[in-house]
Motif scaffolding. Structure first.
Motif, PDB file in Angstrom:
ATOM      1  N   VAL A  19      22.285  33.750  -4.529  1.00 51.39           N
ATOM      2  CA  VAL A  19      23.624  34.462  -4.280  1.00 51.39           C
ATOM      3  C   VAL A  19      23.632  35.955  -4.863  1.00 51.39           C
ATOM      4  CG1 VAL A  19      26.001  34.284  -4.131  1.00 51.39           C
ATOM      5  CG2 VAL A  19      24.619  32.298  -3.782  1.00 51.39           C
ATOM      6  N   LEU A  20      23.166  36.044  -6.015  1.00 50.23           N
ATOM      7  CA  LEU A  20      23.357  37.332  -7.056  1.00 50.23           C
ATOM      8  C   LEU A  20      22.443  38.166  -6.811  1.00 50.23           C
ATOM      9  CD1 LEU A  20      24.371  35.399 -10.284  1.00 50.23           C
ATOM     10  CD2 LEU A  20      25.727  36.148  -8.507  1.00 50.23           C
ATOM     11  N   ALA A  21      21.303  37.892  -5.830  1.00 46.96           N
ATOM     12  CA  ALA A  21      20.388  38.754  -5.670  1.00 46.96           C
ATOM     13  C   ALA A  21      20.289  39.940  -5.097  1.00 46.96           C
ATOM     14  CB  ALA A  21      19.310  37.888  -4.993  1.00 46.96           C
ATOM     15  N   GLU A  22      21.581  40.391  -4.583  1.00 48.08           N
ATOM     16  CA  GLU A  22      21.583  41.699  -3.662  1.00 48.08           C
ATOM     17  C   GLU A  22      22.838  42.079  -4.451  1.00 48.08           C
ATOM     18  OE1 GLU A  22      20.004  43.218  -1.770  1.00 48.08           O
ATOM     19  OE2 GLU A  22      18.483  41.444  -1.460  1.00 48.08           O
ATOM     20  N   PRO A  23      23.024  43.701  -4.453  1.00 48.55           N
ATOM     21  CA  PRO A  23      21.930  44.726  -4.282  1.00 48.55           C
ATOM     22  C   PRO A  23      20.757  44.204  -5.205  1.00 48.55           C
ATOM     23  CG  PRO A  23      23.698  45.737  -4.944  1.00 48.55           C
ATOM     24  CD  PRO A  23      24.223  44.391  -4.489  1.00 48.55           C
ATOM     25  N   PRO A  24      19.587  44.684  -5.346  1.00 51.48           N
ATOM     26  CA  PRO A  24      18.481  44.251  -6.178  1.00 51.48           C
ATOM     27  C   PRO A  24      18.453  45.078  -7.329  1.00 51.48           C
ATOM     28  CG  PRO A  24      17.779  45.572  -4.451  1.00 51.48           C
ATOM     29  CD  PRO A  24      19.020  45.295  -4.243  1.00 51.48           C
ATOM     30  N   GLU A  31      26.341  34.365 -19.023  1.00 51.90           N
ATOM     31  CA  GLU A  31      27.002  34.545 -20.338  1.00 51.90           C
ATOM     32  C   GLU A  31      27.144  32.819 -20.795  1.00 51.90           C
ATOM     33  OE1 GLU A  31      31.251  35.174 -21.705  1.00 51.90           O
ATOM     34  OE2 GLU A  31      30.089  36.786 -22.980  1.00 51.90           O
ATOM     35  N   ARG A  32      27.732  32.130 -19.962  1.00 47.86           N
ATOM     36  CA  ARG A  32      27.976  30.677 -20.471  1.00 47.86           C
ATOM     37  C   ARG A  32      28.329  29.942 -18.833  1.00 47.86           C
ATOM     38  NH1 ARG A  32      32.437  33.119 -22.065  1.00 47.86           N
ATOM     39  NH2 ARG A  32      34.475  32.272 -21.382  1.00 47.86           N
ATOM     40  N   GLY A  37      34.102  18.968 -13.814  1.00 47.77           N
ATOM     41  CA  GLY A  37      34.174  17.783 -12.818  1.00 47.77           C
ATOM     42  C   GLY A  37      33.366  18.186 -11.758  1.00 47.77           C
ATOM     43  N   SER A  38      34.002  18.484 -10.652  1.00 41.20           N
ATOM     44  CA  SER A  38      33.146  18.554  -9.517  1.00 41.20           C
ATOM     45  C   SER A  38      32.512  20.083  -9.256  1.00 41.20           C
ATOM     46  CB  SER A  38      34.104  18.197  -8.252  1.00 41.20           C
ATOM     47  OG  SER A  38      35.051  19.112  -7.989  1.00 41.20           O
ATOM     48  N   SER A  39      32.785  20.895 -10.168  1.00 43.38           N
ATOM     49  CA  SER A  39      32.504  22.370  -9.898  1.00 43.38           C
ATOM     50  C   SER A  39      31.837  22.691 -11.551  1.00 43.38           C
ATOM     51  CB  SER A  39      33.521  23.022  -9.525  1.00 43.38           C
ATOM     52  OG  SER A  39      34.404  23.370 -10.224  1.00 43.38           O
ATOM     53  N   LEU A  40      31.385  24.119 -11.240  1.00 44.61           N
ATOM     54  CA  LEU A  40      31.020  24.631 -12.632  1.00 44.61           C
ATOM     55  C   LEU A  40      31.418  26.174 -12.337  1.00 44.61           C
ATOM     56  CD1 LEU A  40      26.957  23.765 -12.563  1.00 44.61           C
ATOM     57  CD2 LEU A  40      28.901  22.748 -14.062  1.00 44.61           C
ATOM     58  N   ILE A  41      31.842  26.597 -13.740  1.00 43.78           N
ATOM     59  CA  ILE A  41      32.400  28.027 -13.856  1.00 43.78           C
ATOM     60  C   ILE A  41      31.467  28.898 -14.625  1.00 43.78           C
ATOM     61  CG2 ILE A  41      34.313  29.239 -14.488  1.00 43.78           C
ATOM     62  CD1 ILE A  41      36.132  27.053 -14.120  1.00 43.78           C
ATOM     63  N   PRO A  42      30.609  29.702 -13.861  1.00 41.68           N
ATOM     64  CA  PRO A  42      29.740  30.432 -14.524  1.00 41.68           C
ATOM     65  C   PRO A  42      30.549  31.771 -14.878  1.00 41.68           C
ATOM     66  CG  PRO A  42      28.676  29.904 -12.568  1.00 41.68           C
ATOM     67  CD  PRO A  42      30.137  29.485 -12.621  1.00 41.68           C
ATOM     68  N   PHE A  43      30.195  32.501 -16.130  1.00 43.55           N
ATOM     69  CA  PHE A  43      30.839  33.554 -16.641  1.00 43.55           C
ATOM     70  C   PHE A  43      29.585  34.718 -16.672  1.00 43.55           C
ATOM     71  CE2 PHE A  43      33.962  30.641 -17.905  1.00 43.55           C
ATOM     72  CZ  PHE A  43      35.126  31.464 -17.751  1.00 43.55           C
ATOM     73  N   LEU A  44      29.703  35.761 -15.920  1.00 45.66           N
ATOM     74  CA  LEU A  44      28.829  36.842 -15.727  1.00 45.66           C
ATOM     75  C   LEU A  44      28.889  38.220 -16.108  1.00 45.66           C
ATOM     76  CD1 LEU A  44      28.076  35.914 -11.654  1.00 45.66           C
ATOM     77  CD2 LEU A  44      26.735  34.840 -13.750  1.00 45.66           C
ATOM     78  N   TRP A  45      27.905  38.721 -16.850  1.00 46.22           N
ATOM     79  CA  TRP A  45      28.066  40.112 -17.163  1.00 46.22           C
ATOM     80  C   TRP A  45      27.056  40.842 -16.088  1.00 46.22           C
ATOM     81  CZ3 TRP A  45      31.392  42.774 -20.060  1.00 46.22           C
ATOM     82  CH2 TRP A  45      31.979  42.146 -20.997  1.00 46.22           C
ATOM     83  N   ARG A  80      34.337  35.766 -13.446  1.00 48.79           N
ATOM     84  CA  ARG A  80      34.378  34.464 -13.651  1.00 48.79           C
ATOM     85  C   ARG A  80      34.019  33.996 -12.240  1.00 48.79           C
ATOM     86  NH1 ARG A  80      38.421  30.515 -12.389  1.00 48.79           N
ATOM     87  NH2 ARG A  80      38.489  28.639 -14.143  1.00 48.79           N
ATOM     88  N   MET A  81      33.312  32.946 -12.133  1.00 48.31           N
ATOM     89  CA  MET A  81      33.030  32.579 -10.807  1.00 48.31           C
ATOM     90  C   MET A  81      33.226  30.845 -10.691  1.00 48.31           C
ATOM     91  SD  MET A  81      29.010  32.205  -8.954  1.00 48.31           S
ATOM     92  CE  MET A  81      28.878  34.060  -8.674  1.00 48.31           C
TER      93      MET A  81
END
Length: 212
Positions: A19-24, A31-32, A37-45, A80-81
């Motif tokens: 999902v994060l591969a574009e644009p290259p 970050e963490r 519960g039923s989902s994950l929350i990634p934090f991205l720089w 935040r995703m």
């Protein structure tokens, strides 16, 4: 005793990486991850020139329920995703084996550094990857007692310590600098974004341990 495991994973074998591969040309640091519960929350720089295309692509993914800008700092953006948890994915394996993400970065391939509470959890994670045919390439596994005294004192990764030592040796911290970030990246054989990240994160860890 906790165990540190470092491994690499191709984008096509990492659903979030796909999902994060574009644009290259974007550089992404995980970050963490917060399990909810039923989902994950990634934090991205994220660093790159085309954040608009990046944000549109991620927001439109069927695996993403929300994607929010939290902060902007120079060329970096913190997101935040909310991510739908799925079986047979490396993130699910990390959550199931109680692994803490110490470092994860990539685009065109990902590098992870994880901390597991015990060797049993490492085995659990490895068996999970084997069961679901997730082709991780483990580059190193060690306990904290096996690390150098300096790296252990400041909780530096091997990559961060290597970048900081090289920068010091080559005169990057001199005024004016004897080398550029690009020079250091060429010598390490990595991108300029990657070496910048290692130096910034490594320096922050040293400051946190010495100035607080």
């Amino acid at each position: 005793m906790s165990v540190i495991v470092e491994f690499t994973l191709d984008d096509e074998d990492f659903r979030l990486g796909q999902v994060l591969a574009e644009p290259p040309d974007m550089y992404i640091e995980l970050e963490r991850i917060v399990p909810t519960g039923s989902s994950l929350i990634p934090f991205l720089w994220v660093e790159g020139d085309d954040t608009e295309t990046f944000e549109q692509r991620v927001s439109e993914s069927e695996h993403v329920t929300s994607f929010t800008v939290l902060d902007r700092f120079d060329d970096w953006v913190l997101y935040r995703m909310e991510w739908k948890t799925e079986q047979q994915d490396v993130l699910e394996g990390l959550e199931a084996s109680d692994a803490a993400v110490l470092e994860a970065y990539g685009n065109s391939g990902w590098t992870f550094r994880l901390r597991f509470p015990t060797h049993d959890q490492v085995s659990q994670f490895y068996n999970y990857c084997m069961e679901y045919e997730i082709p991780i390439d483990i580059t190193r596994s060690y306990t904290l007692t096996e690390r150098s005294d300096v790296a252990q004192q400041f909780d530096l990764s091997n990559e961060q310590r290597e970048a900081l030592v090289l920068a010091l040796q080559r005169g990057y911290y001199d005024t004016p600098s004897d080398v550029t970030m690009s020079d250091l990246a060429d010598e390490l054989g990595i991108s300029q974004q990657a070496v910048s990240n290692r130096i910034v994160r490594g320096t922050k860890k040293v400051f946190e341990r010495t100035l607080r």
